[in-house]
Write a protein that holds these residues in place. Structure first.
Motif, PDB file in Angstrom:
ATOM      1  N   VAL A  23      -2.458  -5.008   4.010  1.00  0.00           N
ATOM      2  CA  VAL A  23      -2.457  -3.569   3.769  1.00  0.00           C
ATOM      3  C   VAL A  23      -2.443  -2.851   5.119  1.00  0.00           C
ATOM      4  O   VAL A  23      -2.860  -3.409   6.137  1.00  0.00           O
TER       5      VAL A  23
ATOM      6  N   ALA B  22      -9.804  -2.535  -0.984  1.00  0.00           N
ATOM      7  CA  ALA B  22      -8.593  -3.332  -0.798  1.00  0.00           C
ATOM      8  C   ALA B  22      -8.928  -4.812  -0.684  1.00  0.00           C
ATOM      9  O   ALA B  22      -8.248  -5.669  -1.246  1.00  0.00           O
TER      10      ALA B  22
ATOM     11  N   ALA C  61      -6.738  -8.195  -0.769  1.00  0.00           N
ATOM     12  CA  ALA C  61      -6.062  -8.120   0.531  1.00  0.00           C
ATOM     13  C   ALA C  61      -6.653  -9.129   1.501  1.00  0.00           C
ATOM     14  O   ALA C  61      -7.870  -9.247   1.643  1.00  0.00           O
TER      15      ALA C  61
ATOM     16  N   VAL D 236      -3.534   2.605   2.783  1.00  0.00           N
ATOM     17  CA  VAL D 236      -4.480   2.747   1.673  1.00  0.00           C
ATOM     18  C   VAL D 236      -5.175   4.101   1.793  1.00  0.00           C
ATOM     19  O   VAL D 236      -5.541   4.544   2.878  1.00  0.00           O
TER      20      VAL D 236
ATOM     21  N   ASP E 253     -12.187   2.566   1.442  1.00  0.00           N
ATOM     22  CA  ASP E 253     -10.861   2.152   0.950  1.00  0.00           C
ATOM     23  C   ASP E 253     -10.579   0.707   1.339  1.00  0.00           C
ATOM     24  O   ASP E 253     -10.024  -0.073   0.559  1.00  0.00           O
TER      25      ASP E 253
ATOM     26  N   SER F  28       0.854  -1.196   0.000  1.00  0.00           N
ATOM     27  CA  SER F  28       0.000   0.000   0.000  1.00  0.00           C
ATOM     28  C   SER F  28       0.881   1.235   0.000  1.00  0.00           C
ATOM     29  O   SER F  28       2.105   1.135   0.079  1.00  0.00           O
TER      30      SER F  28
ATOM     31  N   ASP G  24      -2.821   2.465  -5.140  1.00  0.00           N
ATOM     32  CA  ASP G  24      -2.415   1.280  -4.377  1.00  0.00           C
ATOM     33  C   ASP G  24      -3.407   0.128  -4.504  1.00  0.00           C
ATOM     34  O   ASP G  24      -3.021  -1.032  -4.392  1.00  0.00           O
ATOM     35  N   ILE G  25      -4.661   0.410  -4.768  1.00  0.00           N
ATOM     36  CA  ILE G  25      -5.629  -0.661  -4.974  1.00  0.00           C
ATOM     37  C   ILE G  25      -5.215  -1.511  -6.175  1.00  0.00           C
ATOM     38  O   ILE G  25      -5.315  -2.742  -6.160  1.00  0.00           O
TER      39      ILE G  25
ATOM     40  N   ILE H 214      -2.278  -3.673  -5.155  1.00  0.00           N
ATOM     41  CA  ILE H 214      -2.740  -4.802  -4.324  1.00  0.00           C
ATOM     42  C   ILE H 214      -3.279  -5.922  -5.217  1.00  0.00           C
ATOM     43  O   ILE H 214      -2.965  -7.103  -5.031  1.00  0.00           O
TER      44      ILE H 214
END
Length: 336
Positions: free
Chosen positions: A83, A98, A103, A51, A94, A46, A65-66, A69
């Motif tokens: 994360v 994720a 995640a 995140v 968020d 992340s 960052d999603i 991931i």
């Protein structure tokens, strides 16, 4: 004490600070593949500030960052993807994204005396998303062992599976780590973890102290990538633990290869204990403040060490980055 330990690799999260949050999908995929082959149990992916951290204040990510991931999950058939989430920066929305991206674990981070703000996120992750959940008590040097236990119990009550003592400033000494970890281990029903920074050169020593006191979750970062002087260097830690007879399940040679061949080339400035990093540990300042303090020092013509020392005196915590400019400005006025 247990000889079985669970390692969380943080080079793709804490290490994001080192590359100014400019990781590409290709870099993440390459590193995750290597870590997965090395049998690293958890890989945290992340923005450096969790995140949702991509912003003007914390620095914009090169790629969302999603998406990182999701890419990490697609190439990992052994390692689980974790994360970080800081309430107030990352939101429940968020967290949901994720989870949908792949995640498996979320580490909900708060200041060491503010565990109550994690309640919503821990409960949602545990009860609605069925994720593994870690409570992450940052800046642990700023709270007594008794206060940390009080806060850890709150996180446990919300549903955390693990609670971490997090030395965000790299300010703790080994006996202080031992005191905090022992109290949590003896009074919690969940597992206890430890996250170190190397600003005083004690990351490996402090991690060993935590393990000897009963911590079973430990963090490492390939090539020590992380804020300040970096984190506990994973390949070094795995080697030391192997010599001591601990079982991490991590392939040392493959871990060394990831660090040497994939991570090292990304580091523009080697993770060393320079004057500013040392001041972070000495003054007890959040490790990610280092670069901000250096920029403010250059802008206002003051010594970055003075900025960090003053920030330590007034007890700033993560999320108060705006104070860096205020302090630098005031120091410049006083020097005229």
């Amino acid at each position: 004490m247990s000889k079985d330990l669970t390692l969380v690799e943080v080079a793709l999260r804490d290490g994001s600070h080192v590359v100014r949050h400019q990781y590409t999908t290709e870099q993440v995929v390459s590193i995750v593949k290597g870590l997965n082959e090395a049998k690293v149990p958890y890989i945290e992916v992340s923005h450096g500030d969790g995140v949702g951290g991509s912003s003007v204040q914390y620095g914009f990510s090169k790629e969302r960052d999603i998406n990182l991931i999701k890419a990490a999950k697609e190439v990992s058939d052994f390692s689980k993807i974790a994360v970080l989430l800081l309430p107030g920066i990352g939101t429940v929305e968020d967290l949901k994204e994720a989870k949908e991206a792949g995640a498996d674990m979320v580490r909900v981070a708060t200041h060491s005396t503010e565990a109550d703000v994690s309640a919503q996120h821990i409960r949602y992750a545990k009860n609605e998303l069925n994720m593994e959940v870690v409570g992450f008590l940052m800046m642990a040097h700023m709270a007594s062992a008794e206060k940390l236990l009080e806060q850890a119990k709150l996180m446990e009550s919300y549903g955390a599976d693990v609670v971490y003592v997090t030395d965000s400033a790299g300010a703790l000494l080994p006996h202080q780590v031992t005191e905090r970890i022992e109290l949590l281990v003896n009074n919690l029903d969940v597992k206890v973890g430890f996250h170190a920074h190397n600003n005083l050169g004690l990351a490996v020593a402090n991690t060993l102290a935590a393990i000897e006191a009963g911590a079973t979750f430990i963090d490492g970062s390939a090539r020590a990538m992380g804020a300040g002087a970096g984190n506990t260097q994973t390949e070094v830690l795995v080697a030391v633990l192997d010599k001591l007879g601990y079982n991490t399940g991590v392939d040392l040679y493959k871990m060394m290869d990831v660090a040497q061949d994939l991570v090292a080339p990304l580091i523009e400035t080697e993770q060393i204990i320079d004057s500013d990093s040392l001041m972070l540990g000495y003054a007890g300042v959040y490790s990610s403040f280092r670069l901000f303090a250096q920029r403010a020092a250059e802008k206002f013509g003051v010594d970055s060490r003075d900025i960090l020392n003053e920030l330590g005196k007034i007890g700033v915590v993560g999320g108060q980055e705006d104070m860096i400019v205020d302090v630098a400005s005031q120091l410049a006025k006083e020097q005229k």
